[in-house]
Design an enzyme around this catalytic site. Sequence first.
Site, short mmCIF file in Angstrom:
data_model
loop_
_atom_site.label_atom_id
_atom_site.label_comp_id
_atom_site.label_asym_id
_atom_site.label_seq_id
_atom_site.Cartn_x
_atom_site.Cartn_y
_atom_site.Cartn_z
N SER A 36 31.07 40.86 17.63
CA SER A 36 32.09 41.54 16.82
C SER A 36 32.49 42.88 17.46
O SER A 36 32.72 42.85 18.37
CB SER A 36 31.69 41.56 15.38
OG SER A 36 32.82 41.76 14.64
N GLU B 189 36.10 31.24 12.86
CA GLU B 189 35.70 32.75 12.75
C GLU B 189 36.14 33.37 11.51
O GLU B 189 35.44 33.94 10.65
CB GLU B 189 36.51 33.59 13.78
CG GLU B 189 35.56 33.24 15.15
CD GLU B 189 34.51 34.17 15.50
OE1 GLU B 189 34.05 34.76 14.66
OE2 GLU B 189 33.83 34.06 16.77
N HIS C 125 32.44 33.57 11.22
CA HIS C 125 32.19 34.72 11.75
C HIS C 125 30.65 35.17 11.41
O HIS C 125 30.19 35.19 10.21
CB HIS C 125 33.02 35.82 11.40
CG HIS C 125 33.11 37.24 12.27
ND1 HIS C 125 33.28 37.24 13.63
CD2 HIS C 125 32.62 38.38 11.95
CE1 HIS C 125 33.05 38.35 14.19
NE2 HIS C 125 32.56 39.22 12.95
#
Length: 510
Positions: A190, A318, A416
């Site tokens: 990320s 995600e 995610h």
Amino acid sequence: MTPADAGPVVRTAAGAVRGRREDDLTVFRGIPFAAPPVGAARFQAPRPPVPWEGVREAYAFGPPPPQEAGIVGRTGAVTAPAGDDWLTVNVWTPEAPSTTPRPVMVWIYGGAYKLGHAGSPGYDAQHLARAGDLLVVTLNYRVGVEGFARIEGAPANRGLLDQVAALEWVRDNIAAFGGDPGRVTVFGESAGAGSVAALLAMPGTRGLFGRAIAQSVPGTYFSDELARDLAAAIAAEAGLRPTAADLATVDPRELTEAGAALGAKMAERVDRWGRVAPTVTPFSPVVDGEVLPVTPWRALAAGAGRDVELVVGHNAQEYRLFVALAGLMGKVTEEQATGALRLFGPGGGEAGERAYRAAYPQAGPGELFERVQSDWLFHMPSLHLAEAQVAGGGRAHVYELTWPAPGMGGVLGACHGLDIPLLFGTYRADLGNLLFADGEVTEEARALSSRMREAWTAFARTGDPGWPAYDTRRLVQVLDARPEVRPYPEETARRLWDGHDFPPLPLLEA
């Protein structure tokens, strides 16, 4: 701590440190790689660590950098020592002797550039160190206002400069721990992956690492104008001007409140801040022309990463994590879907909406809302980073994680952050508490976790993660219960975004 637990003493450039034996590893925690960034050093580039006399016990993680509270399932402020010594590294090294120096993996945490701490339990690197017979280094860097606000009297991207300083520490000191400074792999997820991408583009990082792994690269890099405008809005929340001198009058732990206050209101200013407004984080790397001269995609396409081997990829769903945390699962309206498609679709406006609706004619509002934001924020930035690397004469390997998280009844899919507990084997820590409910760490999950560690550490050792490099065939490693190599699964989205280069996000109103 018993005498049997006391590990060896290692001498660094700033002083000697003693680690702690933990089974077949020695772990060193909280070693300063830079001086505390307070007082005259506040909002400045990192400075060398203050030397110490005698042996420093490296048993505890250093304090986390100042930050606002975390998201559900993942803590921002963690249990750790208090103090200003935020800029520290931690080292996991195998106890067994080796005839040659071991490879080194350096982890950079994510957290929207406003959260994170290398001491978070989810980043316990013991399983990686054992699986790869290598050293793992984790590091703290400044986040939020301290690390990324674009303010007068301070260099841009201080958080990135912290990362560079930590990598310089590795170059200068890791041999004393048994590591090979010539075989360093930097990896992150990320915002950590966005940092890895930025490091690839920064001229000051040459020779600090030879391999890189970027997990779920966010496409948010700010133009200088946008970053300055957001910084002015943050300072206004504190009743100050956006200068280092003004902001330094506020304790760094209290200044986080100004960033959090702005984040809560950002979605109201799409007219001014555009696509970044709904992300609720006013922080990202800034394309300032100096620390970060251009976006990573432009830099790699021009050959900046040609000498660095790259693994890059993303998870299949995600954005579903954020849909779930917002309480929108099954509740997204047509109006919300239309707004997302027009804001985030390639080209923007009605053209972006038409492109997605034509490409996914059977998709309902919830799927369209999630898909366009997954594609804009993570999927396509990650894929395009690989394509830029190949265009610039380098090599890249691409993956997609499609195995669904079992938490919350399985509705999260491959969302995610799922790659973190799988890679580190930390199912009961941080976000893993949400993604893996009690009793749901199956043999299937453990097998996938082991395969990921084997691939990541093999890449760190040899440059080969175990699947073909990305080329005109677009072959990628699909990570699932039955992993397979096949053409990139998100071909429809790839075509929609073909030719988009993710320029710095602009300020829409002067």
